[in-house]
Design a protein around this motif. Structure first.
Motif, PDB file in Angstrom:
ATOM      1  N   GLU A   7       0.615  -1.370  -0.063  1.00  0.00           N
ATOM      2  CA  GLU A   7      -0.067  -0.151   0.296  1.00  0.00           C
ATOM      3  C   GLU A   7       1.088   1.345  -0.029  1.00  0.00           C
ATOM      4  O   GLU A   7       0.533   2.097  -0.569  1.00  0.00           O
ATOM      5  CB  GLU A   7      -0.917   0.083   1.119  1.00  0.00           C
ATOM      6  N   CYS A   8       1.671   1.271   0.486  1.00  0.00           N
ATOM      7  CA  CYS A   8       2.786   2.215   0.616  1.00  0.00           C
ATOM      8  C   CYS A   8       3.438   2.560  -0.411  1.00  0.00           C
ATOM      9  O   CYS A   8       3.887   3.614  -1.146  1.00  0.00           O
ATOM     10  CB  CYS A   8       3.829   2.134   1.862  1.00  0.00           C
ATOM     11  N   ILE A   9       3.687   1.645  -1.069  1.00  0.00           N
ATOM     12  CA  ILE A   9       4.643   1.954  -2.782  1.00  0.00           C
ATOM     13  C   ILE A   9       3.628   2.131  -3.530  1.00  0.00           C
ATOM     14  O   ILE A   9       3.842   2.965  -4.544  1.00  0.00           O
ATOM     15  CB  ILE A   9       5.258   0.407  -2.778  1.00  0.00           C
ATOM     16  N   VAL A  10       2.401   1.755  -3.611  1.00  0.00           N
ATOM     17  CA  VAL A  10       1.462   2.090  -4.384  1.00  0.00           C
ATOM     18  C   VAL A  10       1.013   3.649  -4.128  1.00  0.00           C
ATOM     19  O   VAL A  10       0.876   4.499  -5.240  1.00  0.00           O
ATOM     20  CB  VAL A  10       0.196   1.545  -4.356  1.00  0.00           C
ATOM     21  N   THR A  11       1.252   4.229  -3.166  1.00  0.00           N
ATOM     22  CA  THR A  11       1.063   5.768  -2.878  1.00  0.00           C
ATOM     23  C   THR A  11       2.156   6.245  -3.300  1.00  0.00           C
ATOM     24  O   THR A  11       1.904   7.389  -3.848  1.00  0.00           O
ATOM     25  CB  THR A  11       0.707   5.875  -1.278  1.00  0.00           C
ATOM     26  N   LEU A  12       3.213   5.985  -3.160  1.00  0.00           N
ATOM     27  CA  LEU A  12       4.521   6.339  -3.775  1.00  0.00           C
ATOM     28  C   LEU A  12       4.471   6.654  -5.105  1.00  0.00           C
ATOM     29  O   LEU A  12       4.827   7.723  -5.855  1.00  0.00           O
ATOM     30  CB  LEU A  12       5.911   5.899  -3.340  1.00  0.00           C
ATOM     31  N   ALA A  13       4.011   5.612  -5.948  1.00  0.00           N
ATOM     32  CA  ALA A  13       3.738   5.559  -7.466  1.00  0.00           C
ATOM     33  C   ALA A  13       2.861   6.559  -7.465  1.00  0.00           C
ATOM     34  O   ALA A  13       3.245   7.376  -8.647  1.00  0.00           O
ATOM     35  CB  ALA A  13       3.429   4.186  -7.869  1.00  0.00           C
ATOM     36  N   ALA A  14       1.840   6.859  -7.116  1.00  0.00           N
ATOM     37  CA  ALA A  14       0.786   7.801  -7.493  1.00  0.00           C
ATOM     38  C   ALA A  14       1.500   9.109  -7.079  1.00  0.00           C
ATOM     39  O   ALA A  14       1.288  10.289  -7.953  1.00  0.00           O
ATOM     40  CB  ALA A  14      -0.576   7.620  -6.515  1.00  0.00           C
ATOM     41  N   ALA A  15       2.265   9.433  -5.965  1.00  0.00           N
ATOM     42  CA  ALA A  15       2.856  10.678  -5.880  1.00  0.00           C
ATOM     43  C   ALA A  15       3.803  10.897  -6.945  1.00  0.00           C
ATOM     44  O   ALA A  15       3.847  12.108  -7.501  1.00  0.00           O
ATOM     45  CB  ALA A  15       3.562  10.634  -4.453  1.00  0.00           C
ATOM     46  N   GLU A  16       4.541   9.909  -7.392  1.00  0.00           N
ATOM     47  CA  GLU A  16       5.408  10.360  -8.164  1.00  0.00           C
ATOM     48  C   GLU A  16       5.119  10.561  -9.729  1.00  0.00           C
ATOM     49  O   GLU A  16       5.236  11.616 -10.543  1.00  0.00           O
ATOM     50  CB  GLU A  16       6.535   8.912  -8.662  1.00  0.00           C
ATOM     51  N   GLN A  24       9.402   6.795 -12.641  1.00  0.00           N
ATOM     52  CA  GLN A  24       9.416   6.138 -11.524  1.00  0.00           C
ATOM     53  C   GLN A  24       8.064   5.643 -10.919  1.00  0.00           C
ATOM     54  O   GLN A  24       8.028   4.415 -10.211  1.00  0.00           O
ATOM     55  CB  GLN A  24       9.754   7.391 -10.628  1.00  0.00           C
ATOM     56  N   ALA A  25       7.070   6.318 -11.504  1.00  0.00           N
ATOM     57  CA  ALA A  25       5.828   5.729 -11.238  1.00  0.00           C
ATOM     58  C   ALA A  25       5.319   4.395 -11.702  1.00  0.00           C
ATOM     59  O   ALA A  25       4.987   3.534 -10.828  1.00  0.00           O
ATOM     60  CB  ALA A  25       4.745   6.680 -11.647  1.00  0.00           C
ATOM     61  N   VAL A  26       5.798   4.051 -12.907  1.00  0.00           N
ATOM     62  CA  VAL A  26       5.636   2.825 -13.511  1.00  0.00           C
ATOM     63  C   VAL A  26       6.510   1.820 -12.540  1.00  0.00           C
ATOM     64  O   VAL A  26       6.146   0.611 -12.245  1.00  0.00           O
ATOM     65  CB  VAL A  26       6.221   2.802 -14.974  1.00  0.00           C
ATOM     66  N   LYS A  27       7.976   2.340 -12.448  1.00  0.00           N
ATOM     67  CA  LYS A  27       8.640   1.218 -11.577  1.00  0.00           C
ATOM     68  C   LYS A  27       8.212   1.094 -10.181  1.00  0.00           C
ATOM     69  O   LYS A  27       7.960  -0.355  -9.926  1.00  0.00           O
ATOM     70  CB  LYS A  27      10.002   2.172 -11.272  1.00  0.00           C
ATOM     71  N   TYR A  28       7.632   2.021  -9.596  1.00  0.00           N
ATOM     72  CA  TYR A  28       6.978   1.954  -8.076  1.00  0.00           C
ATOM     73  C   TYR A  28       5.872   0.912  -8.173  1.00  0.00           C
ATOM     74  O   TYR A  28       5.518  -0.110  -7.311  1.00  0.00           O
ATOM     75  CB  TYR A  28       6.720   2.839  -7.244  1.00  0.00           C
ATOM     76  N   GLN A  29       4.930   1.374  -9.245  1.00  0.00           N
ATOM     77  CA  GLN A  29       3.692   0.324  -9.266  1.00  0.00           C
ATOM     78  C   GLN A  29       3.851  -0.874  -9.610  1.00  0.00           C
ATOM     79  O   GLN A  29       3.461  -2.060  -9.366  1.00  0.00           O
ATOM     80  CB  GLN A  29       2.677   1.125 -10.446  1.00  0.00           C
ATOM     81  N   GLN A  30       5.006  -1.213 -10.697  1.00  0.00           N
ATOM     82  CA  GLN A  30       5.069  -2.582 -10.994  1.00  0.00           C
ATOM     83  C   GLN A  30       5.726  -3.367  -9.534  1.00  0.00           C
ATOM     84  O   GLN A  30       5.764  -4.755  -9.502  1.00  0.00           O
ATOM     85  CB  GLN A  30       6.302  -2.512 -12.082  1.00  0.00           C
ATOM     86  N   GLN A  46      -5.006  -2.125  -9.710  1.00  0.00           N
ATOM     87  CA  GLN A  46      -3.532  -1.884  -9.915  1.00  0.00           C
ATOM     88  C   GLN A  46      -2.956  -1.735 -11.319  1.00  0.00           C
ATOM     89  O   GLN A  46      -2.249  -0.976 -11.718  1.00  0.00           O
ATOM     90  CB  GLN A  46      -2.700  -3.102  -9.048  1.00  0.00           C
ATOM     91  N   GLN A  47      -3.690  -2.946 -12.270  1.00  0.00           N
ATOM     92  CA  GLN A  47      -3.214  -2.936 -13.575  1.00  0.00           C
ATOM     93  C   GLN A  47      -3.690  -1.446 -14.216  1.00  0.00           C
ATOM     94  O   GLN A  47      -2.970  -1.061 -15.098  1.00  0.00           O
ATOM     95  CB  GLN A  47      -3.707  -3.997 -14.122  1.00  0.00           C
ATOM     96  N   SER A  48      -4.730  -1.254 -14.072  1.00  0.00           N
ATOM     97  CA  SER A  48      -5.349   0.275 -14.456  1.00  0.00           C
ATOM     98  C   SER A  48      -4.665   1.456 -14.192  1.00  0.00           C
ATOM     99  O   SER A  48      -4.096   2.235 -14.844  1.00  0.00           O
ATOM    100  CB  SER A  48      -6.886   0.376 -13.800  1.00  0.00           C
ATOM    101  N   ARG A  49      -3.972   1.622 -12.887  1.00  0.00           N
ATOM    102  CA  ARG A  49      -3.017   2.545 -12.535  1.00  0.00           C
ATOM    103  C   ARG A  49      -1.851   2.757 -13.409  1.00  0.00           C
ATOM    104  O   ARG A  49      -1.375   3.532 -13.730  1.00  0.00           O
ATOM    105  CB  ARG A  49      -2.947   2.530 -11.010  1.00  0.00           C
ATOM    106  N   LEU A  50      -1.285   1.294 -13.303  1.00  0.00           N
ATOM    107  CA  LEU A  50      -0.220   1.039 -14.368  1.00  0.00           C
ATOM    108  C   LEU A  50      -0.354   1.681 -15.766  1.00  0.00           C
ATOM    109  O   LEU A  50       0.617   2.292 -16.293  1.00  0.00           O
ATOM    110  CB  LEU A  50       0.315  -0.269 -14.352  1.00  0.00           C
ATOM    111  N   GLU A  51      -1.637   1.384 -16.240  1.00  0.00           N
ATOM    112  CA  GLU A  51      -1.679   1.830 -17.764  1.00  0.00           C
ATOM    113  C   GLU A  51      -1.773   3.294 -17.555  1.00  0.00           C
ATOM    114  O   GLU A  51      -1.328   3.890 -18.739  1.00  0.00           O
ATOM    115  CB  GLU A  51      -2.917   1.049 -18.242  1.00  0.00           C
ATOM    116  N   LEU A  52      -2.437   4.048 -16.609  1.00  0.00           N
ATOM    117  CA  LEU A  52      -2.397   5.426 -16.601  1.00  0.00           C
ATOM    118  C   LEU A  52      -1.124   5.926 -16.790  1.00  0.00           C
ATOM    119  O   LEU A  52      -0.664   6.724 -17.238  1.00  0.00           O
ATOM    120  CB  LEU A  52      -3.131   5.878 -15.207  1.00  0.00           C
ATOM    121  N   TYR A  53      -0.170   5.582 -15.925  1.00  0.00           N
ATOM    122  CA  TYR A  53       1.239   6.040 -15.614  1.00  0.00           C
ATOM    123  C   TYR A  53       2.074   5.762 -16.975  1.00  0.00           C
ATOM    124  O   TYR A  53       2.745   6.612 -17.495  1.00  0.00           O
ATOM    125  CB  TYR A  53       1.988   5.315 -14.499  1.00  0.00           C
ATOM    126  N   ARG A  54       1.762   4.600 -17.543  1.00  0.00           N
ATOM    127  CA  ARG A  54       2.544   4.420 -18.990  1.00  0.00           C
ATOM    128  C   ARG A  54       2.011   5.313 -19.943  1.00  0.00           C
ATOM    129  O   ARG A  54       2.553   5.768 -20.932  1.00  0.00           O
ATOM    130  CB  ARG A  54       2.040   3.100 -19.397  1.00  0.00           C
TER     131      ARG A  54
END
Length: 64
Positions: A7-16, A24-30, A46-54
């Motif tokens: 959960e903390c890493i997902v939050t970090l990905a969103a912040a990036e 960095q967002a993609v890296k942390y989300q993965q 989670q997959q949906s968030r990853l696609e947004l970052y990409r």
């Protein structure tokens, strides 16, 4: 250690992503997605968030 909590890493990905650092967002989300088995619903989110970052878009919760 919070760094080991998905959960903390997902939050970090969103912040990036919000800050415009989509690489960095993609890296942390993965990283978060590889840490813990999630329910099918959680995995889809989670997959949906990853696609947004990409697509170089930040994740934002829907306003209710």
């Amino acid at each position: 250690m919070d760094w080991m909590r998905r959960e903390c890493i997902v939050t970090l990905a969103a912040a990036e992503a919000e800050a415009g650092d989509f690489e960095q967002a993609v890296k942390y989300q993965q990283q978060a997605m590889s840490m813990k088995a999630a329910t099918e619903k959680e995995w889809a989110e989670q997959q949906s968030r990853l696609e947004l970052y990409r697509q170089r878009k930040p994740y934002r919760e829907s306003e209710r």
